[in-house]
Design a protein around this motif. Structure first.
Motif, mmCIF file in Angstrom:
data_model
loop_
_atom_site.group_PDB
_atom_site.id
_atom_site.type_symbol
_atom_site.label_atom_id
_atom_site.label_comp_id
_atom_site.label_asym_id
_atom_site.label_seq_id
_atom_site.Cartn_x
_atom_site.Cartn_y
_atom_site.Cartn_z
ATOM 1 N N ALA A 1 36.284 -19.528 -6.069
ATOM 2 C CA ALA A 1 36.354 -20.759 -5.287
ATOM 3 C C ALA A 1 37.556 -20.754 -4.350
ATOM 4 O O ALA A 1 37.467 -21.195 -3.199
ATOM 5 N N ALA A 2 38.701 -20.235 -4.821
ATOM 6 C CA ALA A 2 39.901 -20.174 -3.980
ATOM 7 C C ALA A 2 39.695 -19.242 -2.792
ATOM 8 O O ALA A 2 40.145 -19.539 -1.679
ATOM 9 N N CYS A 3 39.008 -18.133 -2.995
ATOM 10 C CA CYS A 3 38.753 -17.195 -1.893
ATOM 11 C C CYS A 3 37.823 -17.801 -0.854
ATOM 12 O O CYS A 3 38.018 -17.589 0.362
ATOM 13 N N LEU A 4 36.828 -18.545 -1.285
ATOM 14 C CA LEU A 4 35.926 -19.189 -0.326
ATOM 15 C C LEU A 4 36.657 -20.272 0.456
ATOM 16 O O LEU A 4 36.439 -20.429 1.668
ATOM 17 N N LEU A 5 37.523 -21.024 -0.207
ATOM 18 C CA LEU A 5 38.310 -22.039 0.496
ATOM 19 C C LEU A 5 39.203 -21.388 1.551
ATOM 20 O O LEU A 5 39.342 -21.908 2.668
ATOM 21 N N TRP A 6 39.816 -20.247 1.221
ATOM 22 C CA TRP A 6 40.648 -19.523 2.188
ATOM 23 C C TRP A 6 39.829 -19.088 3.392
ATOM 24 O O TRP A 6 40.263 -19.246 4.544
ATOM 25 N N ALA A 7 38.634 -18.568 3.166
ATOM 26 C CA ALA A 7 37.784 -18.116 4.265
ATOM 27 C C ALA A 7 37.344 -19.275 5.148
ATOM 28 O O ALA A 7 37.297 -19.152 6.384
ATOM 29 N N LEU A 8 37.033 -20.411 4.539
ATOM 30 C CA LEU A 8 36.619 -21.575 5.328
ATOM 31 C C LEU A 8 37.741 -22.048 6.245
ATOM 32 O O LEU A 8 37.497 -22.440 7.398
ATOM 33 N N ARG A 9 38.959 -22.016 5.749
ATOM 34 C CA ARG A 9 40.084 -22.494 6.556
ATOM 35 C C ARG A 9 40.531 -21.462 7.579
ATOM 36 O O ARG A 9 40.918 -21.828 8.698
ATOM 37 N N GLU B 1 43.611 -25.188 -4.582
ATOM 38 C CA GLU B 1 44.471 -24.953 -3.413
ATOM 39 C C GLU B 1 45.737 -24.163 -3.756
ATOM 40 O O GLU B 1 46.119 -23.255 -2.987
ATOM 41 N N PRO B 2 46.425 -24.410 -4.884
ATOM 42 C CA PRO B 2 47.596 -23.587 -5.210
ATOM 43 C C PRO B 2 47.258 -22.109 -5.367
ATOM 44 O O PRO B 2 48.006 -21.240 -4.900
ATOM 45 N N LEU B 3 46.146 -21.797 -6.007
ATOM 46 C CA LEU B 3 45.741 -20.402 -6.173
ATOM 47 C C LEU B 3 45.357 -19.796 -4.833
ATOM 48 O O LEU B 3 45.636 -18.620 -4.564
ATOM 49 N N MET B 4 44.741 -20.587 -3.977
ATOM 50 C CA MET B 4 44.377 -20.109 -2.648
ATOM 51 C C MET B 4 45.613 -19.734 -1.839
ATOM 52 O O MET B 4 45.635 -18.699 -1.156
ATOM 53 N N MET B 5 46.681 -20.532 -1.924
ATOM 54 C CA MET B 5 47.909 -20.213 -1.201
ATOM 55 C C MET B 5 48.591 -18.975 -1.770
ATOM 56 O O MET B 5 49.244 -18.219 -1.039
ATOM 57 N N SER B 6 48.434 -18.725 -3.071
ATOM 58 C CA SER B 6 48.969 -17.505 -3.666
ATOM 59 C C SER B 6 48.239 -16.274 -3.131
ATOM 60 O O SER B 6 48.862 -15.250 -2.813
ATOM 61 N N LEU B 7 46.921 -16.366 -3.025
ATOM 62 C CA LEU B 7 46.145 -15.271 -2.457
ATOM 63 C C LEU B 7 46.463 -15.072 -0.976
ATOM 64 O O LEU B 7 46.482 -13.937 -0.478
ATOM 65 N N ASN B 8 46.719 -16.154 -0.285
ATOM 66 C CA ASN B 8 47.103 -16.058 1.120
ATOM 67 C C ASN B 8 48.440 -15.325 1.271
ATOM 68 O O ASN B 8 48.636 -14.535 2.209
ATOM 69 N N HIS B 9 49.361 -15.560 0.334
ATOM 70 C CA HIS B 9 50.640 -14.852 0.348
ATOM 71 C C HIS B 9 50.435 -13.353 0.108
ATOM 72 O O HIS B 9 51.127 -12.516 0.708
ATOM 73 N N MET B 10 49.481 -13.004 -0.734
ATOM 74 C CA MET B 10 49.182 -11.593 -0.977
ATOM 75 C C MET B 10 48.726 -10.900 0.303
ATOM 76 O O MET B 10 49.125 -9.758 0.594
ATOM 77 N N VAL B 11 47.911 -11.576 1.100
ATOM 78 C CA VAL B 11 47.453 -10.999 2.373
ATOM 79 C C VAL B 11 48.593 -10.938 3.381
ATOM 80 O O VAL B 11 48.700 -9.967 4.154
ATOM 81 N N ALA B 12 49.465 -11.943 3.364
ATOM 82 C CA ALA B 12 50.570 -11.986 4.325
ATOM 83 C C ALA B 12 51.557 -10.840 4.108
ATOM 84 O O ALA B 12 52.139 -10.323 5.076
ATOM 85 N N ILE B 13 51.746 -10.402 2.864
ATOM 86 C CA ILE B 13 52.712 -9.332 2.569
ATOM 87 C C ILE B 13 52.006 -7.994 2.351
ATOM 88 O O ILE B 13 52.580 -7.071 1.770
ATOM 89 N N ARG B 14 50.772 -7.872 2.826
ATOM 90 C CA ARG B 14 49.993 -6.664 2.568
ATOM 91 C C ARG B 14 50.689 -5.406 3.080
ATOM 92 O O ARG B 14 50.707 -4.369 2.404
ATOM 93 N N LYS B 15 51.270 -5.435 4.252
ATOM 94 C CA LYS B 15 51.850 -4.234 4.860
ATOM 95 C C LYS B 15 52.974 -3.646 4.017
ATOM 96 O O LYS B 15 53.170 -2.428 3.992
ATOM 97 N N THR B 16 53.703 -4.489 3.331
ATOM 98 C CA THR B 16 54.804 -4.000 2.502
ATOM 99 C C THR B 16 54.424 -3.931 1.031
ATOM 100 O O THR B 16 54.788 -2.981 0.334
ATOM 101 N N ILE C 1 52.321 -16.682 -8.817
ATOM 102 C CA ILE C 1 51.225 -17.335 -9.526
ATOM 103 C C ILE C 1 51.656 -18.750 -9.870
ATOM 104 O O ILE C 1 52.584 -18.934 -10.671
ATOM 105 N N PRO C 2 51.063 -19.770 -9.277
ATOM 106 C CA PRO C 2 51.434 -21.162 -9.606
ATOM 107 C C PRO C 2 51.259 -21.454 -11.090
ATOM 108 O O PRO C 2 50.414 -20.869 -11.775
ATOM 109 N N ALA C 3 52.054 -22.376 -11.566
ATOM 110 C CA ALA C 3 52.048 -22.694 -13.007
ATOM 111 C C ALA C 3 50.735 -23.304 -13.449
ATOM 112 O O ALA C 3 50.291 -23.102 -14.583
ATOM 113 N N ASN C 4 50.105 -24.087 -12.591
ATOM 114 C CA ASN C 4 48.866 -24.792 -12.988
ATOM 115 C C ASN C 4 47.627 -23.925 -12.836
ATOM 116 O O ASN C 4 46.514 -24.413 -12.940
#
Length: 390
Positions: free
Chosen positions: A301-309, A332-347, A386-389
């Protein structure tokens, strides 16, 4: 024969009687029947039937009933004000009830697919509810803490190599996701795995998963070839037997995030580009052991929300909330964590590039080249948050 002879004899005796004797016998029978009828008691009266006959023409005067009720109402005493009970109208009650009950959309995706036999519309919703109920049975922990020889980076390289094998053999994506899930379950259950066994472990997991999902699974010689003949034929066979003994055959039916993602995408009739973007994010998460303990349905669900946005084609709506069981605040918290993973992909993923190059191809709409959302975990650097919730 004896019965027939007796019947014939009785008939002959009746024929031998003269008409006068027959008349006497008939008269006796009539008198006996009359005596029996007179001896029987008379039928009792049916009270309900008699009563209904008496009152079926009776007319009830409703005015008298109302007058008697009005006369019974007591008047309040003079000099004392009586409190008046406020009675809510039916409209006000209905409005109050609708506020308590969460409104669900009147949209039924499975009903629309009833004509499609392949969609299995009758049982589709029950199947995914059953998947959700089985997720806790296959939950894993962060097993890298007990394996000294296995680091986060080594687990990432193993996952990247398994994606490459899936692409070279042209296996189903379900085979890849099941193989990675089996590897995580195995590493979570065993206490120690040597570094040189990781490639053999990955080969065994893909070999088992392909037997379960593929129409024509690869042969043992194919796996020995992709391992550069590092192992013998018997090594792979022995590892397969030991692998199944550890994970158990029940693990072959573990719920997969890829199936949840396809379900969510279908109910909103998402376009292929949005679904592919969500698949890219979900497949990238397979490389990170930090996301292994996550719920399969929730990370989908978090990955689909990321793709929609990212594609700017929508957001989490009531239909997705109904079919996924998650609100936007939960994912949404898990989605932002996955977004951070993509943002730091190069390193963060500098040593692995199979997933990125795979989805940068034209056939996958080059979704890996999409710019991620604003990174709220930028201060965390090259660490997965990884968010606490979650």
């Amino acid at each position: 024969m004896q019965l027939r002879n007796r019947a014939a004899a009785a008939a002959g005796n009746q024929q031998e009687l003269n008409p006068q004797e027959n008349k006497l016998i008939v008269d006796k029978k009539r008198h006996a029947a009359k005596d029996v009828n007179e001896a029987e008691p008379k039928a009792k009266r049916n009270a309900l039937t008699d009563l209904s006959r008496q009152i079926h023409n009776f007319v009830i005067d409703s005015s008298r009933k109302d007058a008697s009720k009005k006369s019974e109402v007591k008047k309040p005493k003079t000099g004392a004000l009586q409190p008046i009970a406020e009675s809510k109208s039916s409209k006000e009650i209905a409005v109050a009830e609708t506020k308590k009950v969460v409104k669900k959309p009147a949209y039924d995706f499975d009903k629309e697919c009833a004509h499609d036999i392949a969609s299995n519309a009758v049982f589709a919703n029950d199947i995914f509810v059953y998947y959700r109920s089985r997720e806790p049975l296959f939950k894993v922990t962060n097993y890298t803490e007990k394996h000294r020889d296995i680091t986060h980076e080594m687990r990432m390289i193993l996952g990247d190599w398994m994606v490459e094998v899936q692409e070279n053999f042209e296996l189903y994506h379900e085979t890849l996701y099941l193989a990675v899930k089996l590897v995580d379950i195995y590493l979570d259950k065993v206490d120690k795995v040597r570094q040189e066994q990781l490639q053999l472990l990955g080969s065994s997991a893909i070999f088992v998963a392909s037997k379960f999902d593929e129409r024509s699974p690869p042969l043992i010689d194919d796996f020995l070839y992709i391992c550069n003949e590092s192992y013998k034929r018997q090594d792979l066979i022995d590892m397969e037997i030991h692998f199944l003994q550890v994970v158990g055959f029940e693990a072959l039916t573990a719920p997969l995030s890829y199936r949840f993602l396809r379900r969510y995408s279908r109910v909103i009739k998402s376009d292929m580009q949005t679904l592919t973007a969500a698949r890219y994010l979900l497949e990238s998460s397979l490389l990170c052991v930090e996301y292994a303990p996550m719920s399969e349905s929730k990370i989908a669900a978090a990955c689909l929300l990321w793709a929609l946005r990212v594609k700017k084609v929508g957001d989490w709506d009531p239909i997705l909330e109904q079919y996924s069981g998650y609100s936007v605040e939960e994912i949404e918290p898990l989605m932002m964590s996955l977004n951070h993973m993509v943002a730091i992909r190069k390193t963060f993923m500098r040593k692995v590039s199979t997933v990125f190059e795979k989805y940068s191809h034209e056939i996958f709409f080059r979704v890996s080249l999409l710019s991620p959302l604003t990174d709220i975990y930028e201060q965390a650097g090259n660490n997965i948050v990884i968010p606490a919730n979650c």
